[in-house]
Design a protein around this motif. Structure first.
Motif, PDB file in Angstrom:
ATOM      1  N   THR A   1       0.809  -1.220   0.000  1.00 11.41           N
ATOM      2  CA  THR A   1       0.000   0.000   0.000  1.00 11.41           C
ATOM      3  C   THR A   1       0.845   1.274   0.000  1.00 11.41           C
ATOM      4  O   THR A   1       0.327   2.355  -0.234  1.00 11.41           O
ATOM      5  CB  THR A   1      -0.927   0.044   1.232  1.00 11.41           C
ATOM      6  OG1 THR A   1      -0.122   0.020   2.410  1.00 11.41           O
ATOM      7  CG2 THR A   1      -1.912  -1.113   1.219  1.00 11.41           C
ATOM      8  N   GLY A   2       2.133   1.142   0.283  1.00  8.54           N
ATOM      9  CA  GLY A   2       2.992   2.313   0.375  1.00  8.54           C
ATOM     10  C   GLY A   2       2.821   3.083   1.683  1.00  8.54           C
ATOM     11  O   GLY A   2       3.339   4.185   1.831  1.00  8.54           O
ATOM     12  N   LEU A   3       2.112   2.508   2.649  1.00 11.10           N
ATOM     13  CA  LEU A   3       1.847   3.211   3.899  1.00 11.10           C
ATOM     14  C   LEU A   3       2.968   3.093   4.921  1.00 11.10           C
ATOM     15  O   LEU A   3       2.932   3.785   5.943  1.00 11.10           O
ATOM     16  CB  LEU A   3       0.527   2.726   4.512  1.00 11.10           C
ATOM     17  CG  LEU A   3      -0.719   3.141   3.735  1.00 11.10           C
ATOM     18  CD1 LEU A   3      -1.955   2.470   4.313  1.00 11.10           C
ATOM     19  CD2 LEU A   3      -0.873   4.652   3.739  1.00 11.10           C
TER      20      LEU A   3
ATOM     21  N   GLY B   1       3.981  -9.492  -4.376  1.00  7.09           N
ATOM     22  CA  GLY B   1       2.820  -8.895  -5.009  1.00  7.09           C
ATOM     23  C   GLY B   1       3.173  -7.815  -6.001  1.00  7.09           C
ATOM     24  O   GLY B   1       2.302  -7.118  -6.481  1.00  7.09           O
ATOM     25  N   ALA B   2       4.450  -7.648  -6.344  1.00  7.71           N
ATOM     26  CA  ALA B   2       4.852  -6.603  -7.259  1.00  7.71           C
ATOM     27  C   ALA B   2       4.206  -6.775  -8.635  1.00  7.71           C
ATOM     28  O   ALA B   2       3.827  -5.819  -9.273  1.00  7.71           O
ATOM     29  CB  ALA B   2       6.377  -6.552  -7.398  1.00  7.71           C
ATOM     30  N   ALA B   3       4.069  -8.017  -9.062  1.00 13.18           N
ATOM     31  CA  ALA B   3       3.445  -8.252 -10.354  1.00 13.18           C
ATOM     32  C   ALA B   3       1.998  -7.799 -10.339  1.00 13.18           C
ATOM     33  O   ALA B   3       1.503  -7.201 -11.284  1.00 13.18           O
ATOM     34  CB  ALA B   3       3.535  -9.737 -10.724  1.00 13.18           C
ATOM     35  N   ALA B   4       1.311  -8.035  -9.250  1.00 14.48           N
ATOM     36  CA  ALA B   4      -0.078  -7.602  -9.133  1.00 14.48           C
ATOM     37  C   ALA B   4      -0.146  -6.086  -9.139  1.00 14.48           C
ATOM     38  O   ALA B   4      -1.016  -5.501  -9.784  1.00 14.48           O
ATOM     39  CB  ALA B   4      -0.710  -8.161  -7.861  1.00 14.48           C
ATOM     40  N   GLY B   5       0.770  -5.446  -8.424  1.00 14.32           N
ATOM     41  CA  GLY B   5       0.800  -3.994  -8.400  1.00 14.32           C
ATOM     42  C   GLY B   5       1.117  -3.402  -9.757  1.00 14.32           C
ATOM     43  O   GLY B   5       0.545  -2.405 -10.165  1.00 14.32           O
ATOM     44  N   ALA B   6       2.029  -4.038 -10.500  1.00 17.74           N
ATOM     45  CA  ALA B   6       2.374  -3.557 -11.835  1.00 17.74           C
ATOM     46  C   ALA B   6       1.190  -3.718 -12.776  1.00 17.74           C
ATOM     47  O   ALA B   6       0.970  -2.891 -13.658  1.00 17.74           O
ATOM     48  CB  ALA B   6       3.593  -4.326 -12.356  1.00 17.74           C
ATOM     49  N   ALA B   7       0.426  -4.788 -12.602  1.00 15.96           N
ATOM     50  CA  ALA B   7      -0.719  -5.003 -13.459  1.00 15.96           C
ATOM     51  C   ALA B   7      -1.778  -3.937 -13.241  1.00 15.96           C
ATOM     52  O   ALA B   7      -2.487  -3.545 -14.170  1.00 15.96           O
ATOM     53  CB  ALA B   7      -1.317  -6.386 -13.199  1.00 15.96           C
TER      54      ALA B   7
END
Length: 157
Positions: free
Chosen positions: A100-102, A149-155
């Motif tokens: 989430t970047g939090l 989860g980086a792939a999910a975030g990139a998608a």
């Protein structure tokens, strides 16, 4: 005070600087509903100094994350502070803060309120995100190991 519910719990203990709240189990919407009143009491005074120890949290979703954000906001708006301890030991919390970047909005202090640093925790954590661009260095399992989860975030981006 001890609060226990189905799948979650919290335990408070005084510390020289203020109070440590140890959270455990699943921090989801049910836990957030049950624990928010007590955390509001704790963060409602003048200059509250609170450490939330999350090392025993096994699962966290947006309900649990909302609980952390609300407690931080309340403490800081009253001239106090809220720190997170045990983030390195809780894969679920570490992962959610990273995705989430939090993480940059929390003071992460692994040794706060604990007997000592957790095994494997980085020795020093900066206040608010200076070392959290990818979280990979300070928190294994976030940013770069293929299981974050980086792939999910990139998608999504």
């Amino acid at each position: 005070m001890v609060i226990e519910g189905h799948g979650f719990g919290s335990r408070e203990r005084p510390a020289g600087f203020g109070i440590v709240v140890e959270l455990s189990g699943e921090m989801d919407i049910l836990a957030a509903t049950e624990l928010s009143g007590r955390l509001d009491e704790i963060t409602g005074g003048r200059h509250p100094d609170v450490v939330l120890d999350v090392r025993a949290v096994t699962f966290m979703d947006c309900g649990g994350l909302s609980l952390l954000c609300r407690a931080r906001h309340r403490a800081e708006s009253r001239g106090g502070s809220l720190r997170l301890a045990g983030v390195a030991a809780s894969r679920s919390v570490r992962r959610l803060l990273g995705l989430t970047g939090l993480a940059r909005y929390f003071v992460i202090d692994e040794a706060a309120g604990l007997a000592g640093p957790l095994p494997g925790a980085a020795e020093e954590f900066p206040a608010r995100g200076d070392a959290f661009p990818g979280l990979g260095d300070a928190y294994p399992g976030i940013g770069g190991d293929g299981d974050d989860g980086a792939a999910a975030g990139a998608a999504i981006a």
